[in-house]
Design a protein around this motif. Structure first.
Motif, PDB file in Angstrom:
ATOM      1  N   LYS A 196      81.700   5.987  72.022  1.00  0.00           N
ATOM      2  CA  LYS A 196      81.583   6.658  73.712  1.00  0.00           C
ATOM      3  C   LYS A 196      80.570   6.551  75.472  1.00  0.00           C
ATOM      4  CE  LYS A 196      83.603  10.806  71.076  1.00  0.00           C
ATOM      5  NZ  LYS A 196      82.769  12.302  70.539  1.00  0.00           N
ATOM      6  N   GLY A 197      79.852   5.128  74.369  1.00  0.00           N
ATOM      7  CA  GLY A 197      78.931   4.953  75.570  1.00  0.00           C
ATOM      8  C   GLY A 197      77.694   5.878  75.735  1.00  0.00           C
ATOM      9  N   LYS A 198      77.462   6.859  74.693  1.00  0.00           N
ATOM     10  CA  LYS A 198      75.784   7.137  75.008  1.00  0.00           C
ATOM     11  C   LYS A 198      74.880   7.303  74.441  1.00  0.00           C
ATOM     12  CE  LYS A 198      77.645  12.074  73.522  1.00  0.00           C
ATOM     13  NZ  LYS A 198      78.682  12.785  72.474  1.00  0.00           N
ATOM     14  N   LEU A 199      75.312   5.988  73.812  1.00  0.00           N
ATOM     15  CA  LEU A 199      74.190   5.589  73.632  1.00  0.00           C
ATOM     16  C   LEU A 199      73.040   3.686  74.142  1.00  0.00           C
ATOM     17  CD1 LEU A 199      74.081   6.977  70.176  1.00  0.00           C
ATOM     18  CD2 LEU A 199      72.289   7.560  71.657  1.00  0.00           C
ATOM     19  N   PRO A 200      72.282   3.278  74.397  1.00  0.00           N
ATOM     20  CA  PRO A 200      72.358   2.108  74.656  1.00  0.00           C
ATOM     21  C   PRO A 200      73.131   1.005  73.805  1.00  0.00           C
ATOM     22  CG  PRO A 200      70.402   2.889  73.980  1.00  0.00           C
ATOM     23  CD  PRO A 200      71.750   4.036  74.333  1.00  0.00           C
ATOM     24  N   ALA A 201      73.727   0.211  74.224  1.00  0.00           N
ATOM     25  CA  ALA A 201      74.311  -0.974  73.563  1.00  0.00           C
ATOM     26  C   ALA A 201      72.971  -1.830  72.602  1.00  0.00           C
ATOM     27  CB  ALA A 201      74.933  -2.395  73.696  1.00  0.00           C
ATOM     28  N   ASN A 202      73.681  -2.537  71.747  1.00  0.00           N
ATOM     29  CA  ASN A 202      71.849  -3.514  70.934  1.00  0.00           C
ATOM     30  C   ASN A 202      71.705  -2.510  70.579  1.00  0.00           C
ATOM     31  OD1 ASN A 202      73.161  -6.257  71.359  1.00  0.00           O
ATOM     32  ND2 ASN A 202      72.692  -6.005  73.545  1.00  0.00           N
ATOM     33  N   PRO A 203      71.883  -1.053  69.634  1.00  0.00           N
ATOM     34  CA  PRO A 203      70.468   0.146  69.257  1.00  0.00           C
ATOM     35  C   PRO A 203      69.898  -0.669  68.516  1.00  0.00           C
ATOM     36  CG  PRO A 203      72.787  -0.176  68.273  1.00  0.00           C
ATOM     37  CD  PRO A 203      72.900  -1.292  69.276  1.00  0.00           C
TER      38      PRO A 203
ATOM     39  N   GLN B 112      77.159  -0.503  57.585  1.00  0.00           N
ATOM     40  CA  GLN B 112      77.753   0.396  58.249  1.00  0.00           C
ATOM     41  C   GLN B 112      77.300  -0.088  59.203  1.00  0.00           C
ATOM     42  OE1 GLN B 112      80.814   2.359  57.279  1.00  0.00           O
ATOM     43  NE2 GLN B 112      80.037   1.181  55.876  1.00  0.00           N
ATOM     44  N   LEU B 113      75.936  -0.684  59.968  1.00  0.00           N
ATOM     45  CA  LEU B 113      75.775  -1.067  61.537  1.00  0.00           C
ATOM     46  C   LEU B 113      76.263  -1.426  62.131  1.00  0.00           C
ATOM     47  CD1 LEU B 113      72.058  -2.619  60.302  1.00  0.00           C
ATOM     48  CD2 LEU B 113      72.584  -0.402  61.459  1.00  0.00           C
ATOM     49  N   PRO B 114      76.206  -1.562  63.452  1.00  0.00           N
ATOM     50  CA  PRO B 114      77.554  -1.678  64.455  1.00  0.00           C
ATOM     51  C   PRO B 114      77.057  -3.528  65.165  1.00  0.00           C
ATOM     52  CG  PRO B 114      75.346   0.192  65.798  1.00  0.00           C
ATOM     53  CD  PRO B 114      75.810  -0.471  64.089  1.00  0.00           C
ATOM     54  N   ALA B 115      78.169  -4.344  65.540  1.00  0.00           N
ATOM     55  CA  ALA B 115      77.808  -5.137  65.761  1.00  0.00           C
ATOM     56  C   ALA B 115      76.723  -5.240  66.913  1.00  0.00           C
ATOM     57  CB  ALA B 115      78.519  -5.977  66.686  1.00  0.00           C
ATOM     58  N   GLY B 116      75.892  -5.847  67.466  1.00  0.00           N
ATOM     59  CA  GLY B 116      74.844  -6.574  67.364  1.00  0.00           C
ATOM     60  C   GLY B 116      72.936  -5.358  67.429  1.00  0.00           C
ATOM     61  N   ALA B 117      72.857  -4.789  66.438  1.00  0.00           N
ATOM     62  CA  ALA B 117      71.722  -3.738  66.587  1.00  0.00           C
ATOM     63  C   ALA B 117      71.215  -4.354  65.182  1.00  0.00           C
ATOM     64  CB  ALA B 117      72.343  -2.742  65.213  1.00  0.00           C
ATOM     65  N   THR B 118      69.850  -4.252  65.845  1.00  0.00           N
ATOM     66  CA  THR B 118      68.788  -4.674  65.116  1.00  0.00           C
ATOM     67  C   THR B 118      67.936  -3.175  63.922  1.00  0.00           C
ATOM     68  OG1 THR B 118      67.399  -3.708  66.738  1.00  0.00           O
ATOM     69  CG2 THR B 118      67.794  -6.105  66.182  1.00  0.00           C
ATOM     70  N   TRP B 119      67.221  -3.084  63.198  1.00  0.00           N
ATOM     71  CA  TRP B 119      66.931  -1.855  61.799  1.00  0.00           C
ATOM     72  C   TRP B 119      65.928  -2.224  61.085  1.00  0.00           C
ATOM     73  CZ3 TRP B 119      66.539  -2.894  57.004  1.00  0.00           C
ATOM     74  CH2 TRP B 119      67.230  -4.471  55.732  1.00  0.00           C
ATOM     75  N   THR B 120      64.497  -1.139  61.152  1.00  0.00           N
ATOM     76  CA  THR B 120      63.594  -1.091  60.489  1.00  0.00           C
ATOM     77  C   THR B 120      63.887  -0.676  59.117  1.00  0.00           C
ATOM     78  OG1 THR B 120      62.016  -1.105  61.976  1.00  0.00           O
ATOM     79  CG2 THR B 120      61.700  -0.152  60.205  1.00  0.00           C
TER      80      THR B 120
ATOM     81  N   GLY C 125      75.553  10.101  57.182  1.00  0.00           N
ATOM     82  CA  GLY C 125      76.151  11.374  57.908  1.00  0.00           C
ATOM     83  C   GLY C 125      75.519  10.632  59.646  1.00  0.00           C
ATOM     84  N   MET C 126      74.404  10.330  59.391  1.00  0.00           N
ATOM     85  CA  MET C 126      73.323   9.926  61.210  1.00  0.00           C
ATOM     86  C   MET C 126      73.869   8.692  61.514  1.00  0.00           C
ATOM     87  SD  MET C 126      69.689  11.903  60.452  1.00  0.00           S
ATOM     88  CE  MET C 126      69.566  12.931  60.027  1.00  0.00           C
ATOM     89  N   LEU C 127      74.092   8.193  60.592  1.00  0.00           N
ATOM     90  CA  LEU C 127      74.791   6.446  60.870  1.00  0.00           C
ATOM     91  C   LEU C 127      75.852   6.664  61.282  1.00  0.00           C
ATOM     92  CD1 LEU C 127      74.533   3.760  61.239  1.00  0.00           C
ATOM     93  CD2 LEU C 127      74.633   2.695  59.588  1.00  0.00           C
ATOM     94  N   ALA C 128      76.855   7.593  60.854  1.00  0.00           N
ATOM     95  CA  ALA C 128      78.179   7.786  61.204  1.00  0.00           C
ATOM     96  C   ALA C 128      78.092   7.811  62.501  1.00  0.00           C
ATOM     97  CB  ALA C 128      79.039   8.590  60.219  1.00  0.00           C
ATOM     98  N   THR C 129      77.371   9.765  62.683  1.00  0.00           N
ATOM     99  CA  THR C 129      77.740   9.866  64.066  1.00  0.00           C
ATOM    100  C   THR C 129      76.638   9.255  65.726  1.00  0.00           C
ATOM    101  OG1 THR C 129      77.099  12.644  63.212  1.00  0.00           O
ATOM    102  CG2 THR C 129      76.175  11.513  65.538  1.00  0.00           C
ATOM    103  N   ALA C 130      75.766   8.043  65.961  1.00  0.00           N
ATOM    104  CA  ALA C 130      75.249   7.445  66.149  1.00  0.00           C
ATOM    105  C   ALA C 130      76.750   5.777  66.684  1.00  0.00           C
ATOM    106  CB  ALA C 130      74.783   6.477  65.233  1.00  0.00           C
ATOM    107  N   ASN C 131      77.422   5.970  65.579  1.00  0.00           N
ATOM    108  CA  ASN C 131      78.768   4.808  65.970  1.00  0.00           C
ATOM    109  C   ASN C 131      79.393   5.590  66.522  1.00  0.00           C
ATOM    110  OD1 ASN C 131      77.127   2.677  64.572  1.00  0.00           O
ATOM    111  ND2 ASN C 131      78.089   2.510  62.854  1.00  0.00           N
TER     112      ASN C 131
ATOM    113  N   PRO D 257      65.154   3.470  73.195  1.00  0.00           N
ATOM    114  CA  PRO D 257      65.571   4.556  71.787  1.00  0.00           C
ATOM    115  C   PRO D 257      65.236   4.354  70.885  1.00  0.00           C
ATOM    116  CG  PRO D 257      67.231   4.812  72.985  1.00  0.00           C
ATOM    117  CD  PRO D 257      66.921   3.704  73.877  1.00  0.00           C
ATOM    118  N   GLU D 258      64.554   4.436  69.360  1.00  0.00           N
ATOM    119  CA  GLU D 258      64.887   4.303  68.673  1.00  0.00           C
ATOM    120  C   GLU D 258      66.082   5.330  67.553  1.00  0.00           C
ATOM    121  OE1 GLU D 258      61.747   2.288  65.079  1.00  0.00           O
ATOM    122  OE2 GLU D 258      61.342   3.900  64.963  1.00  0.00           O
ATOM    123  N   LEU D 259      66.218   4.888  67.097  1.00  0.00           N
ATOM    124  CA  LEU D 259      68.257   5.338  66.633  1.00  0.00           C
ATOM    125  C   LEU D 259      67.436   6.088  64.996  1.00  0.00           C
ATOM    126  CD1 LEU D 259      70.659   4.275  67.838  1.00  0.00           C
ATOM    127  CD2 LEU D 259      69.077   6.072  68.388  1.00  0.00           C
TER     128      LEU D 259
END
Length: 270
Positions: free
Chosen positions: A158-165, A190-198, A147-153, A139-141
């Motif tokens: 909770k483990g509902k999305l894959p690691a290294n998002p 606000q990005l979590p550890a291991g994330a990449t972004w566009t 607020g959407m980024l806070a939801t993703a975090n 997935p590309e989040l």
């Protein structure tokens, strides 16, 4: 810095040929545009489908033709949209996931979209996420506001999305976060550890946001879905022209451009 991953958003659901005559609509046109963009430096092609008359569709049969046309011409990472167009049902929007593309977008909330509402209730987001997980689709989040980024975090914790998002910050939508340096820097913080972004800047912000994405170590999305102009009042001649400009900027700024194979490694494909 890591090589720059360029995503080409070729068609979208809103732009028409009356606005941009070079807009690719048929599977053959989209396949040709994808190959041109990869040759210019893109690694990912973000796909929307249209009926022959230009109306947006999530029909799996049309997507199948588009994906075949792209794969016959280049090795791009194929990323389908599950956003579709405003007003489509969840079932409609999920249809192309049955084709097992490498990537798909996953919008992490609802947003006012001009005079309309792009609706993504939590149950539907979970349904999309589960379908992607079951099929091994990366997935590309998609993030339209903070607020959407806070939801993703929260969901990541909770483990509902894959690691290294991998995130896509879509900035400049009327109703979402503005396409400003301050907004982009806040989201990056606000990005979590291991994330990449566009980052995808809409309209005139495409070039500014793209330049910042290069400099800040992120990645960049360009294309007719987000912007049809090359400069003020001058239509771009092709999606590839917009890709080529970003690739040239990256070279000037000392950042290499990722091939599709390199992008797969950077995005933690299996």
């Amino acid at each position: 810095m890591n090589p720059l991953i360029i995503t080409a958003a070729l068609t979208g659901a809103e732009v028409g040929k009356d606005q941009q005559p070079a807009l690719p609509i048929t599977p053959e046109e989209i396949g040709e545009a994808a190959a041109e963009c990869v040759a210019a430096g893109a690694a990912i092609v973000h796909l929307h489908a249209r009926w022959p008359d230009g109306r947006p569709t999530q029909d799996a049969g049309v997507y199948r033709e588009i994906i075949a046309a792209v794969r016959s011409r280049c090795d791009a990472i194929i990323q389908v949209s599950t956003g579709g167009a405003v007003g489509m049902t969840t079932e409609e929007r999920m249809a192309p996931l049955a084709l097992n593309p490498e990537m798909a977008t996953l919008s992490m909330g609802s947003v006012n979209f001009g005079d309309e509402v792009f609706l993504n209730v939590p149950d539907d987001i979970e349904t999309f996420a589960a379908a992607m997980r079951e099929r091994g689709i990366r997935p590309e989040l998609e993030i339209f506001d903070a607020g959407m980024l806070a939801t993703a975090n929260r969901w990541l914790a909770k483990g509902k999305l894959p690691a290294n998002p991998h995130f896509d910050f879509v900035l400049g939508v009327p109703g979402g976060m503005p396409a400003t340096p301050e907004a982009l820097l806040y989201l990056k913080s606000q990005l979590p550890a291991g994330a990449t972004w566009t980052v995808a800047g809409l309209g005139a912000a495409q070039l500014t946001m793209g330049t910042l994405g290069i400099l800040l170590g992120g990645h960049v999305r360009v294309g007719f879905e987000d912007n049809i102009y090359f400069s003020k009042g001058v239509l771009a001649s092709s999606n590839a022209q917009l890709v080529e400009r970003v690739a040239g900027l990256a070279g000037t700024l000392g950042r290499p451009v990722a091939s599709p194979a390199e992008a797969r490694k950077l995005l933690h494909f299996a």
